[in-house]
Design a protein around this motif. Sequence first.
Motif, PDB file in Angstrom:
ATOM      1  N   ARG A  98      45.145  29.348  31.843  1.00 39.95           N
ATOM      2  CA  ARG A  98      44.305  28.146  31.887  1.00 39.95           C
ATOM      3  C   ARG A  98      44.153  27.639  33.317  1.00 39.95           C
ATOM      4  O   ARG A  98      43.067  27.198  33.715  1.00 39.95           O
ATOM      5  CB  ARG A  98      44.910  27.065  30.997  1.00 39.95           C
ATOM      6  CG  ARG A  98      44.088  25.789  30.840  1.00 39.95           C
ATOM      7  CD  ARG A  98      42.726  26.020  30.145  1.00 39.95           C
ATOM      8  NE  ARG A  98      42.837  26.842  28.976  1.00 39.95           N
ATOM      9  CZ  ARG A  98      43.220  26.427  27.763  1.00 39.95           C
ATOM     10  NH1 ARG A  98      43.499  25.169  27.557  1.00 39.95           N
ATOM     11  NH2 ARG A  98      43.288  27.278  26.746  1.00 39.95           N
ATOM     12  N   ALA A  99      45.219  27.702  34.102  1.00 40.10           N
ATOM     13  CA  ALA A  99      45.127  27.260  35.498  1.00 40.10           C
ATOM     14  C   ALA A  99      44.086  28.088  36.253  1.00 40.10           C
ATOM     15  O   ALA A  99      43.259  27.531  36.989  1.00 40.10           O
ATOM     16  CB  ALA A  99      46.484  27.354  36.181  1.00 40.10           C
ATOM     17  N   LEU A 100      44.117  29.399  36.065  1.00 46.23           N
ATOM     18  CA  LEU A 100      43.123  30.251  36.735  1.00 46.23           C
ATOM     19  C   LEU A 100      41.702  29.874  36.327  1.00 46.23           C
ATOM     20  O   LEU A 100      40.803  29.799  37.165  1.00 46.23           O
ATOM     21  CB  LEU A 100      43.392  31.726  36.428  1.00 46.23           C
ATOM     22  CG  LEU A 100      44.554  32.368  37.160  1.00 46.23           C
ATOM     23  CD1 LEU A 100      44.818  33.763  36.608  1.00 46.23           C
ATOM     24  CD2 LEU A 100      44.305  32.423  38.660  1.00 46.23           C
ATOM     25  N   ASP A 101      41.502  29.636  35.028  1.00 46.73           N
ATOM     26  CA  ASP A 101      40.165  29.282  34.550  1.00 46.73           C
ATOM     27  C   ASP A 101      39.705  27.948  35.121  1.00 46.73           C
ATOM     28  O   ASP A 101      38.562  27.808  35.558  1.00 46.73           O
ATOM     29  CB  ASP A 101      40.144  29.236  33.017  1.00 46.73           C
ATOM     30  CG  ASP A 101      40.243  30.617  32.388  1.00 46.73           C
ATOM     31  OD1 ASP A 101      40.023  31.631  33.090  1.00 46.73           O
ATOM     32  OD2 ASP A 101      40.532  30.686  31.174  1.00 46.73           O
ATOM     33  N   GLY A 123      35.849  26.241  41.905  1.00 48.39           N
ATOM     34  CA  GLY A 123      35.609  26.980  43.142  1.00 48.39           C
ATOM     35  C   GLY A 123      36.822  27.072  44.053  1.00 48.39           C
ATOM     36  O   GLY A 123      36.682  27.303  45.256  1.00 48.39           O
ATOM     37  N   VAL A 124      38.011  26.909  43.489  1.00 46.47           N
ATOM     38  CA  VAL A 124      39.244  27.009  44.275  1.00 46.47           C
ATOM     39  C   VAL A 124      39.618  28.482  44.442  1.00 46.47           C
ATOM     40  O   VAL A 124      39.600  29.251  43.484  1.00 46.47           O
ATOM     41  CB  VAL A 124      40.395  26.232  43.589  1.00 46.47           C
ATOM     42  CG1 VAL A 124      41.711  26.440  44.322  1.00 46.47           C
ATOM     43  CG2 VAL A 124      40.056  24.750  43.492  1.00 46.47           C
ATOM     44  N   GLU A 125      39.960  28.867  45.664  1.00 43.87           N
ATOM     45  CA  GLU A 125      40.398  30.237  45.936  1.00 43.87           C
ATOM     46  C   GLU A 125      41.812  30.410  45.378  1.00 43.87           C
ATOM     47  O   GLU A 125      42.710  29.647  45.706  1.00 43.87           O
ATOM     48  CB  GLU A 125      40.405  30.491  47.439  1.00 43.87           C
ATOM     49  CG  GLU A 125      40.845  31.895  47.828  1.00 43.87           C
ATOM     50  CD  GLU A 125      40.848  32.083  49.333  1.00 43.87           C
ATOM     51  OE1 GLU A 125      41.882  32.530  49.855  1.00 43.87           O
ATOM     52  OE2 GLU A 125      39.823  31.766  49.985  1.00 43.87           O
ATOM     53  N   ARG A 178      39.985  37.128  36.837  1.00 44.31           N
ATOM     54  CA  ARG A 178      39.758  35.681  36.924  1.00 44.31           C
ATOM     55  C   ARG A 178      40.231  35.095  38.245  1.00 44.31           C
ATOM     56  O   ARG A 178      39.903  33.962  38.563  1.00 44.31           O
ATOM     57  CB  ARG A 178      40.472  34.976  35.770  1.00 44.31           C
ATOM     58  CG  ARG A 178      39.945  35.391  34.418  1.00 44.31           C
ATOM     59  CD  ARG A 178      40.749  34.795  33.303  1.00 44.31           C
ATOM     60  NE  ARG A 178      40.227  35.241  32.029  1.00 44.31           N
ATOM     61  CZ  ARG A 178      40.445  34.654  30.885  1.00 44.31           C
ATOM     62  NH1 ARG A 178      41.195  33.575  30.824  1.00 44.31           N
ATOM     63  NH2 ARG A 178      39.932  35.129  29.775  1.00 44.31           N
ATOM     64  N   ALA A 179      41.032  35.837  38.980  1.00 41.28           N
ATOM     65  CA  ALA A 179      41.572  35.358  40.251  1.00 41.28           C
ATOM     66  C   ALA A 179      40.685  35.804  41.406  1.00 41.28           C
ATOM     67  O   ALA A 179      40.007  36.829  41.326  1.00 41.28           O
ATOM     68  CB  ALA A 179      42.987  35.902  40.450  1.00 41.28           C
ATOM     69  N   SER A 180      40.722  35.042  42.493  1.00 44.46           N
ATOM     70  CA  SER A 180      39.978  35.430  43.692  1.00 44.46           C
ATOM     71  C   SER A 180      40.609  36.658  44.328  1.00 44.46           C
ATOM     72  O   SER A 180      39.913  37.570  44.785  1.00 44.46           O
ATOM     73  CB  SER A 180      39.974  34.289  44.710  1.00 44.46           C
ATOM     74  OG  SER A 180      39.540  33.081  44.139  1.00 44.46           O
ATOM     75  N   PHE A 181      41.952  36.666  44.384  1.00 39.93           N
ATOM     76  CA  PHE A 181      42.712  37.779  44.956  1.00 39.93           C
ATOM     77  C   PHE A 181      43.925  38.027  44.075  1.00 39.93           C
ATOM     78  O   PHE A 181      44.491  37.092  43.514  1.00 39.93           O
ATOM     79  CB  PHE A 181      43.175  37.461  46.386  1.00 39.93           C
ATOM     80  CG  PHE A 181      42.042  37.218  47.337  1.00 39.93           C
ATOM     81  CD1 PHE A 181      41.456  38.269  48.017  1.00 39.93           C
ATOM     82  CD2 PHE A 181      41.543  35.933  47.543  1.00 39.93           C
ATOM     83  CE1 PHE A 181      40.389  38.050  48.881  1.00 39.93           C
ATOM     84  CE2 PHE A 181      40.484  35.694  48.398  1.00 39.93           C
ATOM     85  CZ  PHE A 181      39.907  36.759  49.068  1.00 39.93           C
ATOM     86  N   VAL A 182      44.316  39.290  43.991  1.00 36.04           N
ATOM     87  CA  VAL A 182      45.491  39.671  43.203  1.00 36.04           C
ATOM     88  C   VAL A 182      46.448  40.421  44.113  1.00 36.04           C
ATOM     89  O   VAL A 182      46.024  41.282  44.893  1.00 36.04           O
ATOM     90  CB  VAL A 182      45.093  40.564  42.003  1.00 36.04           C
ATOM     91  CG1 VAL A 182      46.313  40.982  41.204  1.00 36.04           C
ATOM     92  CG2 VAL A 182      44.082  39.849  41.109  1.00 36.04           C
ATOM     93  N   HIS A 183      47.730  40.081  44.006  1.00 33.85           N
ATOM     94  CA  HIS A 183      48.755  40.718  44.824  1.00 33.85           C
ATOM     95  C   HIS A 183      49.776  41.385  43.923  1.00 33.85           C
ATOM     96  O   HIS A 183      50.196  40.812  42.915  1.00 33.85           O
ATOM     97  CB  HIS A 183      49.446  39.675  45.709  1.00 33.85           C
ATOM     98  CG  HIS A 183      48.503  38.931  46.589  1.00 33.85           C
ATOM     99  ND1 HIS A 183      48.053  39.428  47.800  1.00 33.85           N
ATOM    100  CD2 HIS A 183      47.891  37.732  46.441  1.00 33.85           C
ATOM    101  CE1 HIS A 183      47.228  38.561  48.354  1.00 33.85           C
ATOM    102  NE2 HIS A 183      47.114  37.518  47.540  1.00 33.85           N
ATOM    103  N   LYS A 184      50.184  42.587  44.291  1.00 35.23           N
ATOM    104  CA  LYS A 184      51.194  43.313  43.524  1.00 35.23           C
ATOM    105  C   LYS A 184      52.560  42.668  43.723  1.00 35.23           C
ATOM    106  O   LYS A 184      52.904  42.260  44.841  1.00 35.23           O
ATOM    107  CB  LYS A 184      51.230  44.782  43.944  1.00 35.23           C
ATOM    108  CG  LYS A 184      49.962  45.514  43.589  1.00 35.23           C
ATOM    109  CD  LYS A 184      50.012  46.954  44.023  1.00 35.23           C
ATOM    110  CE  LYS A 184      48.691  47.609  43.644  1.00 35.23           C
ATOM    111  NZ  LYS A 184      48.584  48.964  44.154  1.00 35.23           N
TER     112      LYS A 184
END
Length: 191
Positions: free
Chosen positions: A20-23, A29-31, A58-64
Motif C-alpha cells: 500500500r505504501a508503494l501504491d 509521484g514520490v521516487e 510499482r517501485a521507481s527503483f529496486v535493489h537486491k
Amino acid sequence: MSKRLIIGISGASGAIYGVRALDMLAALGVETHLVLTKAAELTLASEGLPSSAALKERASFVHKIADVGASIASGSFKTDGMLIAPCSVRTMSEIASGVTSNLLTRAADVQLKERRRVVLMLRETPYHLGHIRTMAAVTEMGGIIFPPVPAFYAQLESLDAVVSQSVGRALDLLGVEVKGVKRWGEDVGPV
C-alpha cells in the motif's frame, strides 16, 4: 528534487502495508527505492498479495537484498527517509545493534547515521523485555517504532481502509501527506 523514500519490506506478516505504501507514493509521484528480504517474498505469496516481480514494477527503483554497494547504502545518496513496512523483530534488532547483514538493514543504519527519519511498522506481538529494549534502542538512535494499530476513532468500515489509514499515518512521519487519512478534530471527533 521531488521526495525520495526508501521502502523496505521484511518477512513479518502484513506485507500489505509495504504494498500500500508503494501504491500511495506512486500516486503522489514520490521516487521510491524498494528492498525486499527473501522472507518478504515468501510472505507476499502466503498472504495472497502481488508477486515480488509485480510488486517491483510499482517501485521507481529496486535493489537486491545482497547489494550492499547499492546507492541507498551510502549516506551521500540523499533521501527523505525510510519506511520498513512491515518490520520484523529480526530486522529491527539488526538496526538497533548496528551490525547489518543485508541492504535493508544497512540502508536503515545509513539513514539513522545521517539523522534521517526511519519508521518501522513493527508487526510482531506480544513483546518480551528484549523486544522492548530493542525498540528503546532504535528510538534512542532516532528511529520511530510505529506498530500499525487500528485507529478505531476513525470508524473505518473495511480492512482495506484500516491499512490505508495506518500507512497514511506512517507516511505523515516522513513528511508525505496522503489524501483520505482521517484526522481527529478534522474529519472525526470533536470539532
